[in-house]
Design a protein around this motif. Structure first.
Motif, PDB file in Angstrom:
ATOM      1  N   ASN A 134       0.846  -1.190   0.000  1.00 15.70           N
ATOM      2  CA  ASN A 134       0.000   0.000   0.000  1.00 15.70           C
ATOM      3  C   ASN A 134       0.881   1.240   0.000  1.00 15.70           C
ATOM      4  O   ASN A 134       1.932   1.262   0.632  1.00 15.70           O
ATOM      5  CB  ASN A 134      -0.895   0.007   1.244  1.00 15.70           C
ATOM      6  CG  ASN A 134      -1.922   1.129   1.233  1.00 15.70           C
ATOM      7  OD1 ASN A 134      -2.085   1.832   0.250  1.00 15.70           O
ATOM      8  ND2 ASN A 134      -2.625   1.276   2.330  1.00 15.70           N
TER       9      ASN A 134
ATOM     10  N   ASP B 259      -2.179   4.688  -3.725  1.00 15.32           N
ATOM     11  CA  ASP B 259      -3.326   3.806  -3.918  1.00 15.32           C
ATOM     12  C   ASP B 259      -4.149   3.601  -2.654  1.00 15.32           C
ATOM     13  O   ASP B 259      -5.225   3.026  -2.699  1.00 15.32           O
ATOM     14  CB  ASP B 259      -2.888   2.455  -4.499  1.00 15.32           C
ATOM     15  CG  ASP B 259      -1.912   1.696  -3.612  1.00 15.32           C
ATOM     16  OD1 ASP B 259      -1.567   2.199  -2.535  1.00 15.32           O
ATOM     17  OD2 ASP B 259      -1.489   0.605  -4.020  1.00 15.32           O
ATOM     18  N   GLY B 260      -3.659   4.085  -1.520  1.00 17.34           N
ATOM     19  CA  GLY B 260      -4.440   4.008  -0.288  1.00 17.34           C
ATOM     20  C   GLY B 260      -5.638   4.940  -0.327  1.00 17.34           C
ATOM     21  O   GLY B 260      -6.572   4.799   0.448  1.00 17.34           O
ATOM     22  N   GLY B 261      -5.602   5.903  -1.258  1.00 21.29           N
ATOM     23  CA  GLY B 261      -6.735   6.815  -1.423  1.00 21.29           C
ATOM     24  C   GLY B 261      -6.738   7.906  -0.377  1.00 21.29           C
ATOM     25  O   GLY B 261      -5.936   8.827  -0.420  1.00 21.29           O
TER      26      GLY B 261
ATOM     27  N   ASP C 211      -4.296   2.217   9.702  1.00 19.89           N
ATOM     28  CA  ASP C 211      -5.409   2.291   8.763  1.00 19.89           C
ATOM     29  C   ASP C 211      -6.165   0.977   8.712  1.00 19.89           C
ATOM     30  O   ASP C 211      -5.689  -0.059   9.174  1.00 19.89           O
ATOM     31  CB  ASP C 211      -4.884   2.639   7.369  1.00 19.89           C
ATOM     32  CG  ASP C 211      -5.907   3.313   6.466  1.00 19.89           C
ATOM     33  OD1 ASP C 211      -7.075   3.485   6.893  1.00 19.89           O
ATOM     34  OD2 ASP C 211      -5.547   3.660   5.332  1.00 19.89           O
TER      35      ASP C 211
ATOM     36  N   CYS D 276      -8.065  -1.674   6.049  1.00 20.02           N
ATOM     37  CA  CYS D 276      -8.168  -2.111   4.661  1.00 20.02           C
ATOM     38  C   CYS D 276      -9.543  -2.751   4.525  1.00 20.02           C
ATOM     39  O   CYS D 276      -9.723  -3.942   4.797  1.00 20.02           O
ATOM     40  CB  CYS D 276      -7.051  -3.109   4.329  1.00 20.02           C
ATOM     41  SG  CYS D 276      -6.951  -3.513   2.586  1.00 20.02           S
TER      42      CYS D 276
ATOM     43  N   THR E 180     -13.379  -3.890   3.038  1.00 17.95           N
ATOM     44  CA  THR E 180     -13.889  -4.639   1.894  1.00 17.95           C
ATOM     45  C   THR E 180     -14.388  -3.699   0.802  1.00 17.95           C
ATOM     46  O   THR E 180     -14.373  -4.050  -0.373  1.00 17.95           O
ATOM     47  CB  THR E 180     -15.024  -5.595   2.320  1.00 17.95           C
ATOM     48  OG1 THR E 180     -16.009  -4.849   3.042  1.00 17.95           O
ATOM     49  CG2 THR E 180     -14.495  -6.709   3.187  1.00 17.95           C
ATOM     50  N   SER E 181     -14.780  -2.485   1.168  1.00 17.61           N
ATOM     51  CA  SER E 181     -15.219  -1.519   0.152  1.00 17.61           C
ATOM     52  C   SER E 181     -14.067  -1.117  -0.755  1.00 17.61           C
ATOM     53  O   SER E 181     -14.286  -0.645  -1.871  1.00 17.61           O
ATOM     54  CB  SER E 181     -15.821  -0.276   0.819  1.00 17.61           C
ATOM     55  OG  SER E 181     -14.827   0.393   1.585  1.00 17.61           O
ATOM     56  N   ARG E 182     -12.831  -1.333  -0.286  1.00 18.60           N
ATOM     57  CA  ARG E 182     -11.646  -1.040  -1.108  1.00 18.60           C
ATOM     58  C   ARG E 182     -11.073  -2.318  -1.720  1.00 18.60           C
ATOM     59  O   ARG E 182      -9.943  -2.332  -2.202  1.00 18.60           O
ATOM     60  CB  ARG E 182     -10.574  -0.341  -0.256  1.00 18.60           C
ATOM     61  CG  ARG E 182     -11.026   1.026   0.207  1.00 18.60           C
ATOM     62  CD  ARG E 182      -9.959   1.926   0.778  1.00 18.60           C
ATOM     63  NE  ARG E 182      -8.741   1.324   1.232  1.00 18.60           N
ATOM     64  CZ  ARG E 182      -8.172   1.576   2.395  1.00 18.60           C
ATOM     65  NH1 ARG E 182      -8.750   2.405   3.239  1.00 18.60           N
ATOM     66  NH2 ARG E 182      -7.031   1.018   2.738  1.00 18.60           N
TER      67      ARG E 182
ATOM     68  N   CYS F   3     -10.471  -5.248  -0.122  1.00 18.90           N
ATOM     69  CA  CYS F   3      -9.676  -6.092   0.778  1.00 18.90           C
ATOM     70  C   CYS F   3     -10.482  -7.294   1.254  1.00 18.90           C
ATOM     71  O   CYS F   3     -11.637  -7.163   1.628  1.00 18.90           O
ATOM     72  CB  CYS F   3      -9.216  -5.294   1.993  1.00 18.90           C
ATOM     73  SG  CYS F   3      -7.872  -4.169   1.621  1.00 18.90           S
TER      74      CYS F   3
ATOM     75  N   ASP G 132      -2.014  -4.918   4.822  1.00 24.85           N
ATOM     76  CA  ASP G 132      -1.652  -4.014   3.726  1.00 24.85           C
ATOM     77  C   ASP G 132      -0.484  -3.156   4.220  1.00 24.85           C
ATOM     78  O   ASP G 132      -0.672  -2.261   5.045  1.00 24.85           O
ATOM     79  CB  ASP G 132      -2.876  -3.159   3.387  1.00 24.85           C
ATOM     80  CG  ASP G 132      -2.880  -2.626   1.978  1.00 24.85           C
ATOM     81  OD1 ASP G 132      -2.126  -3.133   1.125  1.00 24.85           O
ATOM     82  OD2 ASP G 132      -3.652  -1.683   1.723  1.00 24.85           O
TER      83      ASP G 132
END
Length: 147
Positions: free
Chosen positions: A49, A56-58, A107, A109, A111-113, A115, A121
């Motif tokens: 990540n 990419d972690g947003g 942070d 991780c 499931t919406s991302r 994971c 991560d």
């Protein structure tokens, strides 16, 4: 009439028995607590990540609302392991082959991302510290435990 030597021996035996009956349960309790205090390793998939802004972690990290440098030893954990933020700023041990490293949870991780429930991560710093070969960068099997 019993001899004094026999009486002394019986008294000493009674004292030894009492000491044993008092100390044995304490020793058993101590042993059990030591065994249960040993962290157990959990199988996981380590992914990479980027925790820096634009990575990419947003969004910023869930624990502190900040971005983090990729050379720091930090991780995002799958939602069940993140445990509603209860692991924020706590360290975990990550084990890969014959190496291990401690990394701080910053942070989630989710499931919406994308994971799964078995993800650690990790920052590039963690991957480097574990000396993961370049061909495995992206995803590899590890185990982890609380510190």
């Amino acid at each position: 009439m019993p001899s004094t030597t026999n009486k002394k021996a019986r008294d000493k035996m009674k004292q030894s028995t009492i000491i044993f009956l008092v100390l044995f349960p304490m020793l058993v309790t101590l042993l059990i607590s030591c065994i249960s205090a040993q962290p157990s390793n959990t199988d996981a998939t380590m992914t990479i990540n980027i925790f820096e802004k634009g990575g990419d972690g947003g969004a910023p990290s869930e624990c502190d609302g900040k971005y983090h440098l990729d050379d720091t030893l930090i991780v995002a954990l799958s939602t069940p392991w993140y445990d509603h933020g209860r692991r924020c700023f706590k360290f975990i041990n990550i084990y890969y082959k014959d190496k291990s490293v401690q990394a701080m949870v910053v942070d989630e991780c989710g499931t919406s991302r994308g994971c799964h429930n078995d993800i650690v991560d990790a920052s590039k710093g963690v991957w480097k510290a574990l000396a993961v070969s370049g061909s495995e960068w992206d995803e590899t099997k590890v185990t982890w435990s609380d510190t």
